[in-house]
Design a protein around this motif. Structure first.
Motif, PDB file in Angstrom:
ATOM      1  N   GLY A   8     -10.381  28.615 -15.619  1.00  0.00           N
ATOM      2  CA  GLY A   8     -11.446  28.361 -14.670  1.00  0.00           C
ATOM      3  C   GLY A   8     -12.762  29.045 -14.945  1.00  0.00           C
ATOM      4  N   SER A  17     -21.004  28.582  -8.085  1.00  0.00           N
ATOM      5  CA  SER A  17     -19.628  28.954  -7.748  1.00  0.00           C
ATOM      6  C   SER A  17     -18.687  28.617  -8.889  1.00  0.00           C
ATOM      7  CB  SER A  17     -19.160  28.203  -6.489  1.00  0.00           C
ATOM      8  OG  SER A  17     -19.948  28.521  -5.369  1.00  0.00           O
ATOM      9  N   ARG A  19     -14.126  28.841  -9.535  1.00  0.00           N
ATOM     10  CA  ARG A  19     -12.818  29.245  -9.044  1.00  0.00           C
ATOM     11  C   ARG A  19     -11.918  29.534 -10.233  1.00  0.00           C
ATOM     12  NH1 ARG A  19      -8.099  26.305  -5.424  1.00  0.00           N
ATOM     13  NH2 ARG A  19      -7.748  25.172  -7.372  1.00  0.00           N
ATOM     14  N   SER A  21      -8.196  30.636 -11.687  1.00  0.00           N
ATOM     15  CA  SER A  21      -6.774  30.510 -11.359  1.00  0.00           C
ATOM     16  C   SER A  21      -5.967  31.390 -12.296  1.00  0.00           C
ATOM     17  CB  SER A  21      -6.297  29.067 -11.510  1.00  0.00           C
ATOM     18  OG  SER A  21      -6.995  28.191 -10.659  1.00  0.00           O
ATOM     19  N   PHE A  68     -16.693  36.617  -2.777  1.00  0.00           N
ATOM     20  CA  PHE A  68     -15.443  36.252  -3.468  1.00  0.00           C
ATOM     21  C   PHE A  68     -14.308  36.192  -2.469  1.00  0.00           C
ATOM     22  CE2 PHE A  68     -16.459  38.074  -7.983  1.00  0.00           C
ATOM     23  CZ  PHE A  68     -17.658  37.381  -7.974  1.00  0.00           C
ATOM     24  N   THR A  69     -13.373  35.284  -2.729  1.00  0.00           N
ATOM     25  CA  THR A  69     -12.179  35.161  -1.908  1.00  0.00           C
ATOM     26  C   THR A  69     -10.953  35.046  -2.809  1.00  0.00           C
ATOM     27  OG1 THR A  69     -13.411  33.988  -0.174  1.00  0.00           O
ATOM     28  CG2 THR A  69     -11.007  33.853  -0.104  1.00  0.00           C
ATOM     29  N   SER A  71      -6.860  34.410  -3.043  1.00  0.00           N
ATOM     30  CA  SER A  71      -5.794  33.756  -2.289  1.00  0.00           C
ATOM     31  C   SER A  71      -4.628  33.497  -3.228  1.00  0.00           C
ATOM     32  CB  SER A  71      -6.279  32.444  -1.674  1.00  0.00           C
ATOM     33  OG  SER A  71      -6.680  31.533  -2.690  1.00  0.00           O
ATOM     34  N   TYR A  80      -5.688  32.759  -6.916  1.00  0.00           N
ATOM     35  CA  TYR A  80      -7.016  32.205  -7.151  1.00  0.00           C
ATOM     36  C   TYR A  80      -8.086  33.234  -6.816  1.00  0.00           C
ATOM     37  CZ  TYR A  80      -4.278  27.905  -6.809  1.00  0.00           C
ATOM     38  OH  TYR A  80      -3.326  26.924  -6.991  1.00  0.00           O
ATOM     39  N   GLN A  82     -11.930  32.589  -5.719  1.00  0.00           N
ATOM     40  CA  GLN A  82     -13.086  31.738  -5.461  1.00  0.00           C
ATOM     41  C   GLN A  82     -14.321  32.625  -5.465  1.00  0.00           C
ATOM     42  OE1 GLN A  82     -13.351  28.301  -4.974  1.00  0.00           O
ATOM     43  NE2 GLN A  82     -15.546  28.709  -5.008  1.00  0.00           N
ATOM     44  N   ASN A  84     -18.337  32.693  -5.059  1.00  0.00           N
ATOM     45  CA  ASN A  84     -19.544  32.000  -4.587  1.00  0.00           C
ATOM     46  C   ASN A  84     -20.751  32.915  -4.727  1.00  0.00           C
ATOM     47  OD1 ASN A  84     -17.900  29.803  -3.778  1.00  0.00           O
ATOM     48  ND2 ASN A  84     -17.581  30.717  -1.746  1.00  0.00           N
TER      49      ASN A  84
END
Length: 119
Positions: A8, A17, A19, A21, A68-69, A71, A80, A82, A84
């Motif tokens: 990714g 952005s 993402r 993985s 950032f997130t 998960s 992951y 994410q 942004n």
């Protein structure tokens, strides 16, 4: 053993952005926590975010909070990140890693995926 494969990464303009993985395989039942690290040229590796596999307890470093997130998808054994509102200072080689207990160091690492943010 645990095998980790990241994907990714890429080149994105500031404000964009991406993402990331990280797919885990092997003895995934032994994973306690997974983390995303990054290392920029000439700088030390730093922990960006981490997540406890069972409870989803999450940590973020201050510089990425709100942008950032992290998960995870237990069924896919995948974590992951994410990202942004990316900034040029986010440019680095990003690695995922896993650890088997709270007290042990991260002991399995992926090969890394490059993230480059242009200004």
């Amino acid at each position: 053993q645990v095998q980790l494969v990241e994907s990714g990464g890429g080149l994105v303009q500031a404000g964009g952005s991406l993402r990331l993985s990280c797919a885990a395989s092997g003895r995934t039942f032994s994973i306690y926590r997974m983390g995303w690290f990054r290392q920029a040229p000439g700088k030390e590796r730093e922990l960006v975010a981490s997540i406890v596999w069972s409870s989803a307890t999450i940590y973020y470093r201050d510089s990425v909070k709100g942008r950032f997130t992290i998960s995870r998808d237990n069924a896919k054994n995948t974590v992951y990140l994410q990202m942004n509102s990316l900034k040029p200072e986010d440019t680095a080689l990003y690695y995922c890693a896993s650890k088997s207990t709270a007290a042990t160091p991260y002991d399995y690492w992926g090969q890394g995926t490059q993230v480059t943010v242009s200004s």
